[in-house]
Motif scaffolding. Structure first.
Motif, PDB file in Angstrom:
ATOM      1  N   GLY A 219       0.798  -1.221   0.000  1.00  0.00           N
ATOM      2  CA  GLY A 219       0.000   0.000   0.000  1.00  0.00           C
ATOM      3  C   GLY A 219       0.826   1.264   0.000  1.00  0.00           C
TER       4      GLY A 219
ATOM      5  N   ASN B 191      -1.405   2.781   2.503  1.00  0.00           N
ATOM      6  CA  ASN B 191      -2.838   2.553   2.646  1.00  0.00           C
ATOM      7  C   ASN B 191      -3.173   1.170   2.084  1.00  0.00           C
ATOM      8  N   VAL B 192      -3.797   0.321   2.884  1.00  0.00           N
ATOM      9  CA  VAL B 192      -4.209  -1.002   2.405  1.00  0.00           C
ATOM     10  C   VAL B 192      -5.685  -1.231   2.707  1.00  0.00           C
TER      11      VAL B 192
END
Length: 360
Positions: free
Chosen positions: A312, A359-360
């Motif tokens: 991410g 960000n995942v």
């Protein structure tokens, strides 16, 4: 990434491993860890980590590490299975670099397997056994490619030609790492033993820490090998390790004219030999040195912390080590414009202090 310690019997190989594995060089809470009786994960001494720890005063300080393997001693005929030959050679194949210990001291109380002190002869014994094994590997590969080349397969024909050049040089007594031959990745896949980077460790007595007649011959011998050399007195290092307090160790080092234990230099040299470098994460909870391969991208470095960081990855906020020390905090660096926003293509520099956004 592993570095294997090799050498003939009674050259100081095991003494050196014991010194490395019990190294008290770094005041960090990353302990020496034993994976099995002959393998150790050893902290890499780094004054930058000490400075960051002093600056942030974190709950934990963790160093970068290097894995050292103490490989069974070798004797003549190892390539033909003599002694622990097959095991010895198999263990080397599993490593990424070699630390070759050479006896460069006289001591009538410590017998030499061949009856006299001659580090060049000792070196050539191991070199010969490794080269013989590499020649066997190359012949086997040529044999497997022959059928394809007979059908006119251009790739197979080209690879056999390259292997032939390696075979010729090895037969002349040159290690694979000294070759200036363009090759494809298939050579790396063969894991040729003499293609691995080598650090020659000349084990001397206390009076020869600046070098002696033996170390001079080794230095001359390896000039054209693309290898490095370091001098250490393993006996002295063993005495340093026996001292429990830092004050006693520093006093001992001052008495013999050293700024730090010699094993510190070996650990750092091994780290470099393996093609590794360090980046840092720093905060109130933890200051940590992370190990990555040289020329790693920012996402690859992030993946060392957690795979989610790499998957991410958004950006990396990077502060150069010197800037952090000069300005004293992340906030001050931001105010001075010394926090740089980098993307996926950024190649991490040794000593970078990084905060990853993901960000995942």
């Amino acid at each position: 990434m592993k570095c294997g310690i090799v050498g003939l019997p009674n050259v100081g190989k095991s003494t050196l491993f014991n010194c490395l594995s019990r190294s008290k060089a770094l005041a960090a809470n990353y302990p020496f860890a034993t994976i099995d009786p002959n393998v150790g994960i050893i902290p890499v001494p780094d004054k930058r980590l000490d400075k960051l720890s002093h600056l942030f005063n974190p709950q934990n300080t963790l160093s970068a590490t290097v894995e050292i393997v103490d490989i069974a001693g070798l004797v003549k005929g190892a390539s033909k299975g003599e002694g622990l030959g097959n095991k010895f050679l198999a263990n080397i194949k599993e490593t990424n670099a070699i630390m070759h210990v050479l006896r460069c001291f006289d001591d009538d109380n410590i017998t030499h397997v061949d009856g006299s002190i001659d580090p060049i002869r000792d070196k050539e014994i191991i070199d010969f056994e490794l080269m013989v094994k590499d020649l066997e590997t190359i012949d086997k590969k040529i044999g497997s490619l022959s059928r394809l080349s007979n059908t006119g397969d251009k790739t197979a024909i080209q690879q056999i030609d390259i292997l032939g050049k390696y075979k010729e040089k090895l037969s002349e007594g040159f290690p694979a790492r000294s070759f200036d031959i363009d090759h494809d990745e298939f050579i790396d896949e063969l894991q040729l033993l003499t293609n691995k980077p080598v650090l020659y460790v000349c084990n001397v007595d206390q009076n020869s820490m600046g070098g002696n007649k033996y170390t001079k011959t080794v230095s001359e011998q390896i000039k054209n090998e693309d290898a490095k050399m370091i001098i250490i007195a393993a006996g002295i290092e063993s005495e340093i390790n026996e001292l429990e307090s830092e004050e006693d160790r520093n006093e001992f080092l001052n008495d013999i004219g050293l700024k730090e234990p010699g094993v510190n230099k070996i650990i750092r040299s091994t780290y470099s030999l393996l093609g590794l470098q360090t980046f840092f994460t720093a905060g109130e909870k933890e200051v940590r040195a992370w190990t990555i391969k040289k020329n790693s991208s920012a996402p690859q470095a992030a993946g060392k912390i957690h795979t989610d960081f790499e998957k991410g990855f958004i950006r990396a906020e990077v502060i150069a080590f010197d800037d952090m020390i000069q300005y004293g905090s992340e906030l001050a660096c931001r105010e001075k414009g010394k926090v740089f926003i980098e993307g996926k293509a950024y190649l991490v520099k040794d000593g970078d202090i990084i905060h990853f956004r993901f960000n995942v």
